[in-house]
Design a protein around this motif. Sequence first.
Motif, PDB file in Angstrom:
ATOM      1  N   GLY A  49      -9.264 -10.112  -3.458  1.00  0.00           N
ATOM      2  CA  GLY A  49      -8.563  -9.057  -2.744  1.00  0.00           C
ATOM      3  C   GLY A  49      -9.264  -8.755  -1.439  1.00  0.00           C
ATOM      4  N   ARG A  85     -10.374  -2.801  -0.041  1.00  0.00           N
ATOM      5  CA  ARG A  85      -9.578  -2.287  -1.161  1.00  0.00           C
ATOM      6  C   ARG A  85     -10.204  -2.663  -2.506  1.00  0.00           C
ATOM      7  N   TYR A 143      -1.190 -13.054   2.304  1.00  0.00           N
ATOM      8  CA  TYR A 143      -0.415 -12.752   1.106  1.00  0.00           C
ATOM      9  C   TYR A 143       1.059 -12.649   1.473  1.00  0.00           C
ATOM     10  N   ARG A 154       4.223  -7.088   0.379  1.00  0.00           N
ATOM     11  CA  ARG A 154       3.036  -6.631  -0.347  1.00  0.00           C
ATOM     12  C   ARG A 154       2.218  -5.741   0.569  1.00  0.00           C
ATOM     13  N   SER A 155       1.327  -4.961  -0.017  1.00  0.00           N
ATOM     14  CA  SER A 155       0.451  -4.101   0.775  1.00  0.00           C
ATOM     15  C   SER A 155      -0.954  -4.702   0.819  1.00  0.00           C
ATOM     16  N   ASP A 156      -1.857  -4.009   1.502  1.00  0.00           N
ATOM     17  CA  ASP A 156      -3.236  -4.505   1.556  1.00  0.00           C
ATOM     18  C   ASP A 156      -3.964  -4.321   0.221  1.00  0.00           C
ATOM     19  N   TYR A 163      -2.887  -5.908  -2.325  1.00  0.00           N
ATOM     20  CA  TYR A 163      -2.545  -7.158  -3.007  1.00  0.00           C
ATOM     21  C   TYR A 163      -3.803  -7.760  -3.643  1.00  0.00           C
ATOM     22  N   THR A 164      -3.702  -8.043  -4.924  1.00  0.00           N
ATOM     23  CA  THR A 164      -4.839  -8.519  -5.716  1.00  0.00           C
ATOM     24  C   THR A 164      -4.400  -9.724  -6.539  1.00  0.00           C
ATOM     25  N   GLU A 205      -1.371  -0.627 -12.873  1.00  0.00           N
ATOM     26  CA  GLU A 205      -0.593   0.390 -12.169  1.00  0.00           C
ATOM     27  C   GLU A 205      -0.955   1.793 -12.653  1.00  0.00           C
ATOM     28  N   ILE A 224      -2.128   0.518  -8.515  1.00  0.00           N
ATOM     29  CA  ILE A 224      -1.691  -0.675  -7.783  1.00  0.00           C
ATOM     30  C   ILE A 224      -0.378  -1.150  -8.395  1.00  0.00           C
ATOM     31  N   ARG A 225       0.665  -1.163  -7.583  1.00  0.00           N
ATOM     32  CA  ARG A 225       1.995  -1.524  -8.061  1.00  0.00           C
ATOM     33  C   ARG A 225       2.049  -2.988  -8.501  1.00  0.00           C
ATOM     34  N   ASP A 242       2.084  -5.800  -6.062  1.00  0.00           N
ATOM     35  CA  ASP A 242       0.828  -6.108  -5.375  1.00  0.00           C
ATOM     36  C   ASP A 242      -0.194  -6.819  -6.261  1.00  0.00           C
TER      37      ASP A 242
END
Length: 128
Positions: A6, A10, A51, A55-57, A59-60, A87, A92-93, A96
């Motif tokens: 990641g 984050r 990514y 997705r957001s930052d 993202y994993t 989540e 974290i959604r 992501d």
Amino acid sequence: MILIYGIKERLNPIKGRLSDVIHGSMRDVLGMPEDKRAHRFIPMEAVDFYYPGGRSDAYTVIEINMMAGRRPETQKTLIKTLFERIETELGIRPVDVEITLHEQPPHCWGFRGMTGDEAADLKYQVKV
């Protein structure tokens, strides 16, 4: 062995909690023992971590390497449990989070001076 990638800003602040969530899921779904935690965190610079769109930052990527033998239903339960707990506990959604399971035959694993198919004293079941 589990690898977690990641963006460092984050990932670094949540490493301990994420490790607990992953290991708790592995214990609950696969029956892994408490002392069987092998997590490797790979925090990356944003410029090195591309990514997918949408997705957001946060993202994993989670890559789970394990000996082959788990039923597809068990594998799916593990993946869904991870999505849910990550989540709920870390915010974290699921969009992501990317999870991949990599299975190798026991003879392809080496630990404690032997191969996985030679180990007769595992504290967990592989065929679940």
